[in-house]
Design an enzyme around this catalytic site. Sequence first.
Site, PDB file in Angstrom:
ATOM      1  N   GLY A 166      -0.245  -1.609  -6.246  1.00 58.24           N
ATOM      2  CA  GLY A 166      -1.063  -3.152  -5.699  1.00 58.24           C
ATOM      3  C   GLY A 166      -2.386  -2.642  -5.453  1.00 58.24           C
ATOM      4  N   HIS A 167      -2.701  -1.343  -5.007  1.00 57.31           N
ATOM      5  CA  HIS A 167      -3.952  -0.919  -4.635  1.00 57.31           C
ATOM      6  C   HIS A 167      -4.163   0.383  -5.409  1.00 57.31           C
ATOM      7  CE1 HIS A 167      -7.736   0.250  -2.775  1.00 57.31           C
ATOM      8  NE2 HIS A 167      -7.950  -0.474  -2.122  1.00 57.31           N
ATOM      9  N   CYS A 198     -11.271   2.358   6.296  1.00 61.81           N
ATOM     10  CA  CYS A 198     -11.401   3.049   4.937  1.00 61.81           C
ATOM     11  C   CYS A 198     -12.834   3.569   4.736  1.00 61.81           C
ATOM     12  CB  CYS A 198     -10.967   2.235   3.923  1.00 61.81           C
ATOM     13  SG  CYS A 198     -11.786   0.333   3.908  1.00 61.81           S
ATOM     14  N   CYS A 199     -13.871   2.977   5.194  1.00 61.59           N
ATOM     15  CA  CYS A 199     -15.287   3.315   4.645  1.00 61.59           C
ATOM     16  C   CYS A 199     -15.776   4.476   5.443  1.00 61.59           C
ATOM     17  CB  CYS A 199     -16.241   2.008   4.909  1.00 61.59           C
ATOM     18  SG  CYS A 199     -15.900   0.778   3.913  1.00 61.59           S
ATOM     19  N   CYS A 205     -16.913   1.789   0.511  1.00 55.90           N
ATOM     20  CA  CYS A 205     -15.978   2.071  -0.351  1.00 55.90           C
ATOM     21  C   CYS A 205     -16.384   1.884  -1.897  1.00 55.90           C
ATOM     22  CB  CYS A 205     -14.643   1.635   0.031  1.00 55.90           C
ATOM     23  SG  CYS A 205     -14.014   2.366   1.552  1.00 55.90           S
ATOM     24  N   GLU A 211     -19.183  -3.412  -0.158  1.00 57.27           N
ATOM     25  CA  GLU A 211     -18.471  -2.507   0.712  1.00 57.27           C
ATOM     26  C   GLU A 211     -18.936  -1.120   0.398  1.00 57.27           C
ATOM     27  OE1 GLU A 211     -13.978  -3.091   0.647  1.00 57.27           O
ATOM     28  OE2 GLU A 211     -13.691  -1.297   1.467  1.00 57.27           O
ATOM     29  N   HIS A 262     -10.872  -6.945  -6.673  1.00 56.35           N
ATOM     30  CA  HIS A 262     -11.392  -6.440  -5.562  1.00 56.35           C
ATOM     31  C   HIS A 262     -11.951  -5.041  -5.949  1.00 56.35           C
ATOM     32  CE1 HIS A 262     -10.264  -3.293  -2.292  1.00 56.35           C
ATOM     33  NE2 HIS A 262     -10.252  -4.338  -1.510  1.00 56.35           N
ATOM     34  N   GLU A 293     -13.339  -9.311  -1.325  1.00 55.86           N
ATOM     35  CA  GLU A 293     -13.796  -8.033  -1.187  1.00 55.86           C
ATOM     36  C   GLU A 293     -14.221  -7.603  -2.789  1.00 55.86           C
ATOM     37  OE1 GLU A 293     -12.169  -5.984   2.691  1.00 55.86           O
ATOM     38  OE2 GLU A 293     -10.789  -5.648   1.119  1.00 55.86           O
ATOM     39  N   HIS A 346       0.732  -1.283   0.003  1.00 59.19           N
ATOM     40  CA  HIS A 346      -0.064  -0.115   0.263  1.00 59.19           C
ATOM     41  C   HIS A 346       0.744   1.295   0.124  1.00 59.19           C
ATOM     42  CE1 HIS A 346      -3.196  -2.952   1.145  1.00 59.19           C
ATOM     43  NE2 HIS A 346      -3.871  -2.010   1.078  1.00 59.19           N
TER      44      HIS A 346
END
Lengths: 636, 636
Positions: A188-189, A399-400, A333, A331, A263, A315, A137
């Site tokens: 990666g994200h 995160c959300c 997000c 999710e 994801h 996810e 991350h």
Amino acid sequence: MIKGGYSPVPFTDVRVAGPFWRERLEVVLSRSIPSQHAKLAEVGILGSLKLPKPVPPLTIPRNAHGFTMQVFWDSDVGKWIEAAGYALALRRDPDIEAKIDAIVDDLAKAQSPDGYLNCWYNGREPENRWTNLRDNHELYNAGHLLEGAIAYFRATGRRRLLDILERYIDHIEATFGTGPGQKRGYPGHQEIELALVKLYRLTGDRRRLDLAAYFIDQRGREPRYFTEEALARGDDPGAYWAKTYEYNQSHMPVREQTRIVGHAVRGMYMASAMADLAFELDDASLKKTCETLWRDVTTTQMYVTAGLGPEESNEGFTRPYDLPNETAYAETCASVALAFWAHRMLHLELDGRYADVMELALYNGALSGLSRDGTHYFYANPLESRGQHRRWAWHICPCCTMNVSRLVASIGGYAISRSDDGVAFHLYGGFETTFSIGGANVSLRESGTYPWSGDVRIEVDPEAPAQFALKLRIPGWAEGTEAAVNGEPVSLAPKCGYATINRLWSPGDVVTLRLPMPTKRLYAHPNVRMNIGRVALRRGPLIYCLEEADNPGGPVQTLALPRVAPVDANWRDDLFGGVMTLTAEGKRLLPGDDAGRLYSTTPPAAQDVTLTAVPYHLWANREPGSMQVWAAEAIE
Amino acid sequence: MIKGGYSPVPFTDVRVAGPFWRERLEVVLSRSIPSQHAKLAEVGILGSLKLPKPVPPLTIPRNAHGFTMQVFWDSDVGKWIEAAGYALALRRDPDIEAKIDAIVDDLAKAQSPDGYLNCWYNGREPENRWTNLRDNHELYNAGHLLEGAIAYFRATGRRRLLDILERYIDHIEATFGTGPGQKRGYPGHQEIELALVKLYRLTGDRRRLDLAAYFIDQRGREPRYFTEEALARGDDPGAYWAKTYEYNQSHMPVREQTRIVGHAVRGMYMASAMADLAFELDDASLKKTCETLWRDVTTTQMYVTAGLGPEESNEGFTRPYDLPNETAYAETCASVALAFWAHRMLHLELDGRYADVMELALYNGALSGLSRDGTHYFYANPLESRGQHRRWAWHICPCCTMNVSRLVASIGGYAISRSDDGVAFHLYGGFETTFSIGGANVSLRESGTYPWSGDVRIEVDPEAPAQFALKLRIPGWAEGTEAAVNGEPVSLAPKCGYATINRLWSPGDVVTLRLPMPTKRLYAHPNVRMNIGRVALRRGPLIYCLEEADNPGGPVQTLALPRVAPVDANWRDDLFGGVMTLTAEGKRLLPGDDAGRLYSTTPPAAQDVTLTAVPYHLWANREPGSMQVWAAEAIE
């Protein structure tokens, strides 16, 4: 030229005056953002910014996924600063600003001389920076910190955090790329791509846009970076815990992708960045890829609430039409990010299809993540519950929480767009703005009680008569829309979901728009096997659900709605500070005469009962109980 | 006196002549049992009986559950010997007998001087025997080996294996109990209790019965044995991977349990042993506990196929009415064991409720575990599939393979029971026996094509006229049953599911029984939320399903059955060697005019289509495809 010609009016130029969003906005400003700071402190995330000196010996409690929770904590800080920055743009607050400045102090101390800035790596294992982009991350964190820095700068003009982040981006730019000595890595994200486009728009520095484009275009190319990186670490690339590069959408070059996989949040951030780049670079191929992916997700993989990603293990996405209700991950997000993407698609092409999904996500799948009180959250947003689901005050991966607060804090930015010769309303519900056209200032004041009613009033108030096109979104769900200017009916011929009234506007002009808002039954495509024989209710942009609180007497799963039963909308002052509920004469299925039997040759008895449905986003704000979006249709 | 007065006629005294079970029996005898031996050899299970000498240093590849697969391999050997023993009782086979004798040689060498016999522990870690009853299956293995030994002795009169096992049981008896120096342990996986009752019945040695009763009554008492045992190992009892002692039903003393919880097979074996002990010990309290648990499982936790245990993670039970279809675990072993339990309950009280569930399990949830060819298996038996399920040729935990073969090999033993003055038929389908009553031999020859037809004929042929009661089970699903003796109608007044014809029987008497077998629609209790708006089809004892092979044109989940559509039974010679299929004029749901949309305000279009259903136990024997037991009811 692929641009739609319209650009969003920034939320700072839009006053949110209507009751629905005003209430949510006030809650986020006065409760969510302050309480989120307290939580960030309480759980140690703010503390993690204060790096130990000297760096202690490396002992890392990695989890089964190969990373610790802390590797993404920087992003939570960045996202909170972004939400708080939006709040400050609306209403300055010395206390919040002091809190941000304290964080900036820590970040300044944490930054390496070469610009690198990651509190996990700098505090624990500085020698290992940039060795595991796949899992750890770093670029994602950089993106969120950058978005926070931009928001804080825009709100206050203070550029210390922005300077820190620009130095960091300089470092990233030097590190990654196709030049000699550079790593051919990418996140990666995904997330930093979005932030870089924002930085480009703020500074005009073209290198930021190029870096975003590099990350998108390098993704998924052979040789696969995440494989080479794993080998360099001495890890077995085949032992990747997520099993497939589809997880982070690096299984093939981005422009070759035709299905949304993996994801959900990563996929949505990537798609949003692609739409941004298509816009800025006038890139028709990227736009086409976006359209292909859009079609895939909205016609085969989206919950009726605009929730995305049925599966907890990744996810994310599974197979077309695989949309289980009770186990829906969906999710928060992901729906927030779907709204981001839709908003960007809308500015590639002013098409109501995009606005419809954006609005669906805003009012349903995203908003359901935030409690009435503004301090409790859903990470997953199932469409059915036995009563086992509870909103939580915090989450190990928070995160959300900040995603929904940054969305609501900037909600005005989704309502209106401008072109050289026009203005377009995408949302209704009390949005006001002032803009300049042909040298004249025009004040626009949209009012009404949307989404409870489809009656919209827009006061158009130019300083002096001015010619421009007023584009009004006619939602896909609205049939028989009527409009008038100064009481005179005008005929609407909406194209691609927008009706255009192009005239010489004079001070005091009033447009009225009537979007009929009957309750509609929704049926899923029969390939969604979970919803066969089931019906959902929609009124305007709101998806409704049955909650046990309103339907006592057993699990709501035993309720059924006859196909022919009229459904009435009833305003309730006493509930949720005022809400439109839906009621219908329905059935409660009861065991037959052989009550104790599990299986019977006689169908369940059906008792008449009044069904009451409430907007989905409001569920789980009262005593725990069962909930269902897709109700059985009664067989009579 | 709580005994029902009836005892099962052993399968060795029942000839299986009818077409349905004869075919399954032949397949198991000629294909399953030999091929299972080959698989046991191929995967190393037979090899594991040859212990390394000297014992090598301990290196145990334990899995996340703390045990290796090999710790239960002895049980697979025992279960195969049991199935093979049943086969030998029906038909001697020198090759199979030689194979068993070779295994016995290995077991003889593996046995410790003190009688202990466990190939895993004796071969790898002899010093650790009896240190982890919770997880490591020693007593479970002993039980299965003992059942194998008894079956082989009964079939052949060879008692070498039985001697080995009796020595082992002597050792177990000395080790466990409430006496001084004894461990107060009991099995982590129940099974040995059943085997001990069988040994008692074979030898009359009362100590075996007492040991079984000890294991049942000690279970779940404070202080909790599995906790003390974990502490003694130096393990944290709170770190138990299964999280709760409900998993193995040791969360409270057995007699206090009112709900079936945890691992389904363990629960069913335990309940079967409790019924055995209630019978042998005339124990009213244990019988009452059995009845309470029976009511719980059959009225709130049983699939319509007699599958048990919806959840994979604990291979067992969750909550009342939680019976998801596609993710149903419903292990074959659990339905086999339910048949065991039902058979034992039936002999505590001759009540058709028990026979109904026994028959349901035999024809559906248990039989579905075995392929048509006798060499492929299902471990889990879902009630719905997208086509992702395949029968496998073997399984890493092969318990179900031999469980279904030992059941089918002894199927005759479930059909008929005797008392001093009567004989009772529980099953129909061509079961024949000869018994002696009042000094006269009576031959009974039941024939017909059950379960395809409910027309049953029983020839009663005493050597000389004999008075006795012929009890005929009238299944719970049969309405309007008629019977005649020698063509003369007799009026039936069934009590508790059995009609009694008590008369002086003469040579050549013929009873005919007509059990009407119309197809019935079944509806689940509305608390089974997964099945609301859904219907299943049953004909006689068979549950049916829709398979894509018979219903091409899309997933069977898009098929719907109108509530009023007639359902016809059609014999098909060309399918599965002859099978009764069900057909109905149904609907195929199709996307409406807005075909590409995921959600629509118009219900799916419904195209007329003929639905064809086949017996559930036959599913997944053809090309892979979707399957569904609970079909949508069409709304018209």
